[in-house]
Design a protein around this motif. Structure first.
Motif, short mmCIF file in Angstrom:
data_model
loop_
_atom_site.label_atom_id
_atom_site.label_comp_id
_atom_site.label_asym_id
_atom_site.label_seq_id
_atom_site.Cartn_x
_atom_site.Cartn_y
_atom_site.Cartn_z
N ARG A 279 -12.11 -30.83 -65.15
CA ARG A 279 -11.71 -31.39 -63.49
C ARG A 279 -10.67 -32.41 -63.84
O ARG A 279 -11.16 -32.94 -64.87
N PRO A 280 -9.18 -32.08 -63.57
CA PRO A 280 -8.59 -31.02 -62.43
C PRO A 280 -8.22 -30.26 -64.00
O PRO A 280 -7.61 -30.77 -64.69
N CYS A 573 -9.71 -24.63 -56.41
CA CYS A 573 -9.27 -25.84 -56.05
C CYS A 573 -7.90 -25.96 -55.86
O CYS A 573 -7.05 -24.93 -55.94
N ASP A 574 -7.59 -27.14 -55.21
CA ASP A 574 -6.16 -26.93 -54.40
C ASP A 574 -5.51 -28.54 -55.00
O ASP A 574 -5.17 -29.47 -53.71
N VAL A 575 -4.89 -28.63 -56.20
CA VAL A 575 -4.90 -29.99 -56.96
C VAL A 575 -3.51 -31.00 -55.88
O VAL A 575 -2.77 -30.29 -55.54
N CYS A 578 -7.02 -31.81 -51.85
CA CYS A 578 -8.51 -31.75 -52.23
C CYS A 578 -9.15 -33.00 -52.30
O CYS A 578 -8.72 -32.97 -53.61
N ASP A 579 -10.52 -33.13 -52.20
CA ASP A 579 -11.46 -33.75 -52.72
C ASP A 579 -12.65 -33.52 -52.25
O ASP A 579 -13.45 -34.48 -52.53
N CYS A 581 -14.78 -32.27 -54.44
CA CYS A 581 -15.28 -32.99 -55.83
C CYS A 581 -15.43 -34.39 -55.66
O CYS A 581 -16.47 -34.66 -57.13
N GLY A 582 -14.65 -34.64 -56.18
CA GLY A 582 -14.17 -35.84 -56.57
C GLY A 582 -13.31 -36.72 -57.75
O GLY A 582 -13.43 -37.52 -57.57
N VAL A 583 -13.04 -34.68 -58.06
CA VAL A 583 -12.51 -35.66 -59.71
C VAL A 583 -10.43 -35.56 -59.28
O VAL A 583 -10.47 -37.13 -59.80
S1 SF4 Z 1 -11.44 -32.30 -55.95
FE1 SF4 Z 1 -11.85 -30.75 -57.47
S2 SF4 Z 1 -12.74 -29.25 -56.43
FE2 SF4 Z 1 -10.55 -30.48 -55.47
S3 SF4 Z 1 -8.10 -29.95 -56.40
FE3 SF4 Z 1 -9.23 -31.96 -57.67
S4 SF4 Z 1 -11.38 -30.54 -59.39
FE4 SF4 Z 1 -10.27 -29.28 -57.48
#
Ligand code: SF4
Length: 588
Positions: A279-280, A573-575, A578-579, A581-583
């Motif tokens: 990820r991401p 995922c919606d790069v 989105c936050d 998972c933290g990555v």
């Molecule tokens: S924060 Fe995590 S879940 Fe959200 S888009 Fe990035 S990689 Fe995907």
């Protein structure tokens, strides 16, 4: 006799080199020398794009010479110590022991036993603690090293987890700098560990256990290391387009230039490690891919396009057209069923692709929700209809058995679904007269580190074998559909090597000692392998890989685990937006 054998091996190496295009030959003088090892046969290693990419990255540097070595095949067994020189590299036929660094690129846990075979064949002491000043630094990278390196920690001086594009150059620079000061082996390792957050030196840490066998803590055994240091896994925000550096007929993809379209996958299937540790999700720029294709077409007509989900790649139909308009042909890795469309299928047909690999994973919609597959029966049937209308593509359908919460009904639904797929293939192909074959590939669920399923155990071998037997009978009754299975006891081994901690190293030693007689190894082991394979883990337990940081919050994985138990899907995922998972918060 020994001399004759050794001459034979040298000529085998030379004939392999003659059959290759793109191998790099450099003089070792004045350069850091790296023996880059793939822990499986030549044919398998040369099909691995990650291995080839590291070979290119190393050899791009003027101050490094990297040569390749592989697991000896039957005809090469005399490369073992009995021949006097030990295993040697392909390019200069130099023994592994004369290199500064022996770097393993490891993609699959089931290759772990081969690491010990190669070290022995290279006349290198198997255990890190038995090596002296004259021994090269033995290191490892590759995806298994950044999921869970602990089962092989006893055999490596250091690991370099993370994407090679992001940390290999810095590592080499640090290594040259530290070695230039006359540092000995121990000091080199300590200084490397201190200098880079992505260098992991297992001997500098010790692990303490609770009475129930779970991990209590990780402590530093070195005064300058912080206790329980977190090893970060750097990722490249915009990695260069990886492609095969060397072409040869002697691989799974003979004379095909493999080109990576992107890295990672945004669909977040809960069992899939690549969907988390890479990820991401990142796609290469279309222009960069096209330029790479243009260069590749001057070397070969056949391009293999690699991505976790090829049809997710923006402008993919233009990329297909770009290749065919220049007289090339392409093939693709797996395709997401819900993205299959006529435009892409006609292009695949025009390029000569005869079969499509489709991962359905679970027979029932319920279980597909548990694994976060985002795939309904209706989408599958629609895709089958479109596919059969376009051409007589054969379908290779991938399923997994033993998934968390799976019941007998879910397994039976694999058979019902396959019947419906066959019915629609026959119906839609009627006018054409030819029909593609259906092949099922059914694999056992293997829990993996850094996924929401890391707390689940593997199902017992006996139960999986019973399901395989039942499925085989039920599918064969259908007629016209074939089914193959992985070997349940090898899935058990893979789970042991994926989910174990440092103590699994002693089992690997026994397996090596008993020449892969794993029943004998288990009988003589003081460690019960079931503890790592068949035991559900507590959500608050310290996991062997918790000290590795991919930027993914553990709380997020726990949340996904709970959603799985409730059969609820989460968003893909919606790069940039989105936050969860933290990555992405890391600003990659
Ligand atoms: S924060 Fe995590 S879940 Fe959200 S888009 Fe990035 S990689 Fe995907």
């Amino acid at each position: 006799m020994k001399e004759k054998d050794a001459r034979g091996k040298v000529s085998l190496a030379r004939s392999r080199l003659e059959g290759e295009r793109g191998a790099i030959r450099k003089d070792r003088g004045g350069r850091i020398s790296v023996a880059l090892v793939y822990p499986n046969y030549y044919r398998v290693g040369m099909s691995n794009l990650g291995f080839q990419a590291v070979y290119s990255l190393l050899n791009k540097r003027d101050d490094v010479v990297a040569e390749r070595a592989f697991l000896p095949e039957d005809k090469e067994t005399s490369l073992r110590p009995a021949a006097g020189r030990g295993l040697f590299t392909l390019e200069s036929q130099s023994p592994l022991s004369v290199f500064d660094i022996i770097a393993f690129s490891i993609s699959f846990e089931n290759d772990y036993p081969n690491i010990l075979t190669i070290l022995e064949a290279g006349m290198i002491p198997l255990l890190e603690r038995e090596r002296d000043e004259f021994c090269p630094i033995i290191m490892a990278g590759g995806i298994t090293s950044f999921m869970n390196p602990e089962p092989i920690a006893l055999f490596f001086d250091l690991f370099l987890p993370g994407e090679a594009e992001a940390n290999l150059d810095e590592f080499i620079e640090r290594f040259i700098e530290i070695r230039g000061t006359g540092a000995d082996r121990k000091e080199t390792l300590e200084r490397l560990e201190k200098a880079m957050t992505s260098v992991y030196v297992p001997s500098l840490f010790r692990v303490e256990y609770n009475e129930d066998g779970t991990i209590r803590s990780r402590l530093s055994s070195h005064k300058d290391s912080s206790p329980g240091k977190i090893i970060s896994c750097p990722k490249s925000a915009d990695p260069a387009v990886s492609r095969s550096a060397i072409l040869t007929k002697d691989t799974e993809f003979a004379d095909t230039v493999l080109i990576e379209l992107g890295r990672g996958c945004g669909w977040s299937c809960r069992f899939c490690a690549a969907g988390y540790v890479y990820r991401p999700p990142r796609q290469h720029r279309e222009q960069d891919v096209l330029e790479c294709i243009d260069r590749a077409l001057t070397e070969s007509q056949h391009i293999g396009l690699l991505s976790a989900s090829v049809l997710d790649v923006p402008g993919i139909n233009d990329i297909f057209d770009h290749i065919t308009e220049r007289g090339g042909r392409f093939s693709v890795s797996s395709l997401r069923v819900n993205l299959l469309n006529e435009d892409a299928l006609y292009r695949l047909k025009r390029s000569g692709q005869k079969s499509l690999a489709i991962a359905i994973e679970a027979g029932s919609e319920r279980l597909r929700k548990v694994i976060n597959k985002h795939l309904t029966n209706e989408q599958i049937i629609n895709a089958v209809k479109i596919t059969a209308r376009v051409s007589d593509f054969s379908l290779k359908l991938y399923f997994i058995i033993g998934l968390p919460t799976e019941t007998r009904d879910d397994v039976e639904e694999i058979v019902s679904l396959v019947k419906v797929i066959k019915h629609h293939m026959v119906k839609e192909s009627r006018g054409r007269g030819t029909i593609g074959r259906i092949r099922l590939s059914v694999n056992c669920f293997i829990p993996k580190a850094f996924t929401p399923f890391q707390w689940f155990p593997m199902e017992s071998v006996a139960s999986l074998k019973e399901k395989q037997k039942w499925l085989k009978k039920a599918i064969e009754k259908e007629g016209g559909v074939t089914v193959s299975f992985d070997v349940a006891k090898w899935a058990y081994m893979q789970t042991l090597f994926s989910m174990g901690d440092r103590r699994v190293g002693s089992i690997l030693m026994l397996g090596h000692q008993y020449r892969d007689d794993w029943s004998a190894a288990f009988r003589h082991s003081e460690i019960n392998p079931d503890f790592f394979v068949l035991r559900p883990r507590g959500l608050d337990e310290v996991l062997p890989w918790d000290f590795i940081d991919h930027g993914i919050r553990k709380e997020y994985l726990k949340k996904e685990y709970m959603l799985a138990l409730k059969g609820i899907e989460s968003d893909i995922c919606d790069v940039g937006k989105c936050d969860r998972c933290g990555v992405c918060h890391l600003g990659l």
